[in-house]
Structures are given as structure tokens and as C-alpha cells.
Design an enzyme around this catalytic site. Structure first.
Site, short mmCIF file in Angstrom:
data_model
loop_
_atom_site.label_atom_id
_atom_site.label_comp_id
_atom_site.label_asym_id
_atom_site.label_seq_id
_atom_site.Cartn_x
_atom_site.Cartn_y
_atom_site.Cartn_z
N SER A 36 30.32 44.74 24.97
CA SER A 36 30.85 45.28 23.70
C SER A 36 31.17 44.17 22.71
CB SER A 36 32.11 46.09 23.99
OG SER A 36 32.77 46.38 22.79
N LYS A 75 42.56 21.47 40.05
CA LYS A 75 43.76 22.11 40.60
C LYS A 75 43.76 21.86 42.11
CE LYS A 75 45.49 26.69 41.78
NZ LYS A 75 45.25 28.14 41.74
N PRO A 93 49.24 23.74 48.95
CA PRO A 93 48.07 22.92 48.62
C PRO A 93 46.77 23.49 49.18
CG PRO A 93 49.15 22.04 50.56
CD PRO A 93 49.89 23.30 50.19
N LEU A 346 38.17 43.38 37.42
CA LEU A 346 39.35 44.22 37.21
C LEU A 346 39.01 45.70 37.29
CD1 LEU A 346 40.92 42.17 34.28
CD2 LEU A 346 41.58 42.12 36.70
P1 FAD Z 1 37.57 41.77 31.14
O1 FAD Z 1 37.82 40.35 30.87
O2 FAD Z 1 38.56 42.75 30.63
O3 FAD Z 1 36.15 42.10 30.56
C1 FAD Z 1 35.72 43.43 30.33
C2 FAD Z 1 34.40 43.41 29.59
O4 FAD Z 1 33.93 44.74 29.49
C3 FAD Z 1 34.48 42.85 28.17
O5 FAD Z 1 33.36 42.02 27.94
C4 FAD Z 1 34.37 44.10 27.30
O6 FAD Z 1 33.76 43.80 26.06
C5 FAD Z 1 33.48 44.95 28.18
N1 FAD Z 1 33.57 46.38 27.88
C6 FAD Z 1 34.65 47.21 28.00
N2 FAD Z 1 34.30 48.45 27.60
C7 FAD Z 1 33.00 48.40 27.24
C8 FAD Z 1 32.08 49.35 26.73
N3 FAD Z 1 32.41 50.62 26.50
N4 FAD Z 1 30.81 48.94 26.46
C9 FAD Z 1 30.43 47.66 26.68
N5 FAD Z 1 31.26 46.73 27.17
C10 FAD Z 1 32.52 47.10 27.44
N6 FAD Z 1 42.32 35.52 37.79
C11 FAD Z 1 42.22 34.30 38.34
O7 FAD Z 1 41.32 34.07 39.15
N7 FAD Z 1 43.10 33.31 38.02
C12 FAD Z 1 44.12 33.51 37.17
O8 FAD Z 1 44.86 32.57 36.88
C13 FAD Z 1 44.29 34.81 36.62
N8 FAD Z 1 45.32 35.08 35.78
C14 FAD Z 1 45.44 36.34 35.29
C15 FAD Z 1 46.54 36.65 34.50
C16 FAD Z 1 46.71 37.95 34.05
C17 FAD Z 1 47.91 38.30 33.23
C18 FAD Z 1 45.75 38.95 34.34
C19 FAD Z 1 45.91 40.35 33.85
C20 FAD Z 1 44.66 38.63 35.09
C21 FAD Z 1 44.49 37.34 35.58
N9 FAD Z 1 43.41 37.02 36.40
C22 FAD Z 1 43.33 35.79 36.95
C23 FAD Z 1 42.33 37.97 36.60
C24 FAD Z 1 41.20 37.59 35.66
O9 FAD Z 1 41.67 37.53 34.35
C25 FAD Z 1 40.08 38.59 35.73
O10 FAD Z 1 39.72 38.75 37.05
C26 FAD Z 1 38.90 38.10 34.94
O11 FAD Z 1 39.25 37.80 33.62
C27 FAD Z 1 37.80 39.12 34.95
O12 FAD Z 1 38.02 40.13 34.07
P2 FAD Z 1 36.87 41.21 33.91
O13 FAD Z 1 35.61 40.52 33.52
O14 FAD Z 1 36.86 42.06 35.12
O15 FAD Z 1 37.42 42.10 32.71
#
Ligand code: FAD
Length: 517
Positions: A36, A75, A93, A346
Site C-alpha cells: 500500500s 548488538k 548476552p 504481525l
Molecule cells: P507492518 O510493518 O505493519 O507492515 C504492514 C504492511 O502491510 C505495510 O507495508 C502496509 O503498507 C501493508 N498493507 C496493510 N494493508 C494493506 C492493504 N490493504 N493493501 C496493501 N498493503 C497493505 N521486532 C524485532 O524483531 N525487534 C524489535 O526491536 C521490535 N520492536 C518492536 C516494537 C514495537 C512497539 C512493536 C509494535 C513491534 C516491534 N517489533 C520488533 C516487531 C516488528 O516491528 C515487526 O515484526 C516488523 O516490523 C514486521 O512488521 P510487519 O511487516 O509484519 O507489519
């Protein structure tokens, strides 16, 4: 046959999946990412754990090259602050325990307590983190050459037989950009558009996704990487979600990106997790800024209170930074893979950011997908799917247990949030294991019995560092000759002192890599 895969979502999960599938299958499988333009990726998720190197290795990426582009740093550990009592610090660690006469050195530590710091007495990395040492010398050699073994093979998580001593911190947005370029150059199709509908055939299997501007995108198999929205697996295929909220109450976060002068501050090679009144604050040092945020339970703090706590913690450096408030969905899909669609990232589930497991879960999901890749015949695929789902569920449930241990074992009980961490329901099996661990620290036979990325030494480190569980010396150690253990504690101290003396600081290493004076 499964010849085409459509990945919906272009965050860390989407691009890690697409590039890995491309590296595994080349042009034998067409991979398309639909991402998106309007829904931003989460943009947090900047600390990893040490198995991430298998991912980069599998893609054949040069560490120095991608690290430079993604402002990455090393890290070596998680540094816990104030989890036992205010002012208390310890490191978890990436270093397996040394074994003396058949017993881990941490078991000997409980018996002998050479100093008050189990981490510094038992592991080299704790001293390296305090000294802000780089794990590599300026000529790029690693601080212990034996860790380099096996790098030439494309290994996976479950095959690794050494505990590699470091992971990375990186800028998540820059990594997604780097992987996008890498994938597109190698043939991954990229559609920048919103998915507005997920269309099923008459068997309830996904036939195609409909986009706003680019028409229908067809595929044999779909990967849901749409983040917490979980557009395909939950919203469309209606797979139930199992919440972990009863065990892990943190459901919110507020994040900031804070520019800092690393030359002045230095770069500690550790993620810091500082306990606070309703959760904990992460501090992730990148080459030019800090990634930071407060993970908290909305039952105990409002978003305004959380943001105030975070800003007070950071001081004036954060005055101009914009806060990103995030609501987290804690738990997992009952099944990650449903029909012809698997949720990775996620969209499948999340335990909470402590111990940086989000990207590990993604990496594990991708590797297992390749190992169990479907053929397109239901009588075969049903078994591949079941194998995958069993493994994925074990990983999440094991992580839940390890996370719960952090709060339950913490010495803090100074307010309602911390008191409640001691009385909250425990996942099945953990109560019994806790009783065993009070008598004998965890070993490989007494931790959660399925693969979930953590080994028994991590459990021992958390229990000893958190300080809230009564731990007693293992009775047999009192009857054994401890000369070898004494010698080993001295060796750790000598080796740590020598390393700290010889290694460049992490700032020096990266300044050199970035060509700075
Ligand atoms: P997102 O980053 O949410 O990506 C979702 C994607 O789907 C986006 O590209 C969006 O554009 C797309 N999308 C949504 N709806 C549509 C649609 N209708 N059509 C087309 N595209 C769409 N993990 C670690 O390993 N280390 C960390 O230190 C860590 N810290 C974190 C801290 C927090 C507060 C949180 C909440 C999470 C953390 N995580 C961490 C987890 C990590 O952020 C996620 O695992 C990682 O960012 C992967 O996210 P994602 O790609 O699953 O989702």
C-alpha cells in the site's frame, strides 16, 4: 503446481519474505509484492537476535555493505536496567555458558558467587558491553575466530550449532528500502497499490486480490504480511486469534526517533530495556540516532502519561521528535497457514518487543515456509500445512512462556503493575517448571520442550538477573571439587580484560567503516 506467490504487505515481513523466496527459488517461482502507498509500515522493529545473520547469509548479502546503508550497529546483548531494583543492571548476552565438570558456569556461580555480577563472572560479553567494545577489529576480524565456522553454508535457524556472538540494530525503514531494491533487481514484481478486496473461489480458497489501481493480482499461494490488520488470514479467512493478553498485559507503545551525537555518546553494543512504572523503555543505538519507545499496558497508563514518561527519560534531545503511538495485538493465530495463505509477521502474531523476537518470528516463518512449500495438491499440502502450523504455534507459545518469565522473575513489586506481574495467570506448564528451576536452574530438558529460538542459558541469565525467584545452589556442587570452576571464573575475568583492552570501541569501528575521521 505452486508457481506464483503473492505477498500482500511491504513492511519488514513482506520484503524479508519476498527476497528469501526469490533467493530460494530463483525464477522457478514468481514472487509479487503488493504494498500500500497509503498504509505506512510500522517502522519500529530495529533490534534483532543473533540468528538473523542466517537470513542475510542466505541472501548472499555482504554485512558491511547492508550495514552501512541501514545505519546498523552490532548488538551483543540485552541490557536490563531496574528490573530487580532501581539502579540494578545485568546483561542477557548472545553467549552460551561455559561448562565446567558437566555443569554450566552459571550453576557454579550460584554456589561460589565470585562477585555480585553473575553476568560479568560468567560471560565475556557483559564486560564488552560495559566498555562499548566492537565485536570486530578494524581489519574486520571477529573477536573470537572460532565463531566464523559454517559461514560459507546457507544455514537456517534450526541447523545452527554455534551461538553467534552478535545480532544487529538497524533502521527498519532503510532495511525495507534496501531489500526492495535487492528483490526488484532479482525479479520480484512490485505493485505499489492498496488491496481493496480479497476474492475467494467456491472452495473458499484465495483466487486473487483486487487492487485500487492495478486490477486483479492472481497467485497460486498468498502470504499475508499486512501487519496487525491481518487482512487475509483474519479479516478474510476468519481464522480465530488466540490472545496472550491474560499473561502479557503490555498492549501499547509510544516510539520516538531521536538524533544524537554518537561520537560524543558512544555506541553501546546492546539494546537497553529499562523497567518503568507500567512497562519498559527500549533504547536502540543506531549509527546516527536512537530508536526508543515505551512499551506499556493501557490498563496502567494512558498514552499521554506514557509519552510524558518517555520524554522525561530522554530529556531535551527528544524535544523535536514526533511521537508514534502504537496499539499492539498480543497473541497468535490459531493456525498461521490457512488454505492457500500463510500469515507471516504481525499478521500472524506478536508476543511483545522485549527480547526483540518480532523479526526472529518472521525469519522462522519464512524458513519453515520454504521447508514445507506446498505443491498445490490438497492431499499432500494438508500435511505440509499441519507441520508448519504445529511448528509456528510452538514457537509463539514458547516465546510467550519466556516473556512471562521476565516479569514473574523480576524482583520488582513496588506498584500495582509490578505486583500484578506476580499473580497473573501463568501459561500451562510454566508453574511446574518454575518450581523445578528454584531447585535446579533451567537446563535443556526443563525448559519449554519445543523449538522457540531460546536455549536454557538464556533462561538462567534471566532468572539470575531478574533476582525475584529464590534460587539455591545445586546440592551436588557442594560435594564436588571446585578448583576447575574457580580457574574458569578467573579465565573469564582475564579474557574479558584483555578483549576490552584490545578491541576498538563500537563507535571507532563504525566511524572507520563510514570513512569518518
Ligand atoms: P507492518 O510493518 O505493519 O507492515 C504492514 C504492511 O502491510 C505495510 O507495508 C502496509 O503498507 C501493508 N498493507 C496493510 N494493508 C494493506 C492493504 N490493504 N493493501 C496493501 N498493503 C497493505 N521486532 C524485532 O524483531 N525487534 C524489535 O526491536 C521490535 N520492536 C518492536 C516494537 C514495537 C512497539 C512493536 C509494535 C513491534 C516491534 N517489533 C520488533 C516487531 C516488528 O516491528 C515487526 O515484526 C516488523 O516490523 C514486521 O512488521 P510487519 O511487516 O509484519 O507489519
Amino acid at each position: 503446481m505452486v508457481d506464483s506467490v503473492v505477498v500482500v504487505g511491504g513492511g519488514t515481513a513482506g520484503w524479508m519474505t519476498a527476497t528469501y523466496l526469490n533467493a530460494a527459488f530463483g525464477d522457478r517461482v514468481t514472487v509479487t509484492v503488493v504494498e500500500s502507498k497509503n498504509v505506512p509500515a510500522l517502522g519500529v522493529g530495529e533490534a534483532t537476535f543473533s540468528t538473523i545473520r542466517h537470513f542475510f547469509n542466505y541472501l548472499g548479502l555482504n554485512e558491511q555493505e547492508w550495514m552501512l546503508e541501514c545505519h546498523a550497529t552490532y548488538k551483543l546483548a540485552v541490557r536490563f536496567e531496574d528490573w530487580n531494583k532501581p539502579g540494578d543492571t545485568f546483561y542477557h548476552p548472545f553467549e552460551r555458558n561455559r561448562v565446567v565438570d558437566g555443569f554450566p558456569l552459571t550453576d557454579w556461580w550460584v554456589q561460589k558467587k565470585p562477585t555480585e555480577r553473575f553476568d560479568k563472572d560468567s560471560f565475556l560479553i557483559a564486560s564488552m558491553c560495559d566498555a562499548q567494545s566492537s565485536p570486530r577489529y578494524l581489519d574486520n576480524s571477529l573477536f573470537d575466530g572460532t565463531f566464523e565456522r559454517g559461514e560459507e553454508h546457507r544455514t537456517t535457524l534450526t541447523e545452527q550449532n554455534t551461538q553467534f556472538p552478535y545480532a544487529y540494530h538497524f533502521d527498519a525503514a532503510l532495511l525495507a528500502k534496501f531489500l526492495t531494491r535487492y528483490g526488484v533487481e532479482r525479479g520480484v514484481q512490485h505493485v505499489l497499490d492498496d488491496v481493496v478486496d480479497v476474492v475467494l473461489d467456491d472452495q473458499g480458497v484465495i483466487d486473487h486480490v483486487r487492487t485500487r489501481e492495478h486490477g486483479d493480482v492472481h497467485g497460486d499461494f498468498f502470504v499475508d504480511c499486512t501487519g496487525f490488520r491481518s487482512l487475509l488470514v483474519h479479516q478474510t479467512l476468519k481464522e480465530p486469534f488466540i490472545s496472550f493478553q491474560d499473561h502479557l498485559p503490555n498492549d501499547s507503545a509510544v516510539a520516538l526517533r531521536v538524533p544524537v551525537d554518537m561520537a560524543e555518546r558512544g555506541i553501546r553494543p546492546a539494546t537497553t530495556a529499562t523497567a518503568k512504572d507500567a512497562g519498559w523503555i527500549w533504547t536502540i543505538p543506531l549509527f546516527e540516532r536512537l530508536g526508543t519507545g515505551y512499551v506499556y499496558a493501557s490498563e496502567y497508563a494512558t498514552p499521554e502519561e506514557a509519552e510524558r514518561t518517555l520524554r522525561e527519560f530522554l530529556g531535551p534531545v527528544a524535544d523535536n521528535a514526533t511521537a508514534n503511538h502504537i496499539r499492539m495485538r498480543i497473541g497468535r493465530s490459531e493456525r498461521a497457514w490457512v488454505k492457500n495463505c500463510v500469515a507471516i509477521g504481525l499478521s500472524n502474531g506478536f508476543v511483545e518487543p522485549l527480547e526483540s523476537t518480532g523479526i526472529f518470528i518472521i525469519q522462522n516463518g519464512i524458513e519453515q515456509l520454504v521447508k514445507n512449500f506446498p505443491v498445490g495438491r490438497e492431499e499432500t499440502d494438508v500435511h505440509l500445512r499441519d507441520t508448519y502450523n504445529r511448528h509456528a504455534a510452538h514457537v509463539m507459545d514458547g516465546l510467550r512462556e519466556f516473556m512471562v518469565l521476565h516479569w514473574y522473575a523480576s524482583g520488582r513489586a513496588d506498584n500495582r503493575y509490578w505486583k500484578d506481574t506476580k499473580t497473573r495467570a501463568l501459561p500451562d506448564g510454566l508453574a511446574e517448571r518454575l518450581e523445578q528451576w528454584k531447585v535446579k536452574l533451567p537446563d535443556q530438558d526443563s525448559i519449554y520442550p519445543h523449538y522457540h529460538g531460546f536455549e536454557s542459558y538464556s533462561y538462567r541469565a534471566i532468572i539470575l538477573g531478574m533476582g525475584g525467584l529464590p534460587v539455591q545452589p545445586l546440592p551436588v556442587l557442594g560435594k564436588l571439587d571446585s578448583t576447575a570452576a574457580d580457574r574458569e571464573f578467573q579465565l573469564v575475568a582475564d579474557q574479558a580484560a584483555a578483549l576490552v583492552e584490545k578491541l576498538p570501541s563500537q563507535y571507532e569501528y563504525f566511524a572507520h567503516l563510514h570513512g569518518l575521521p
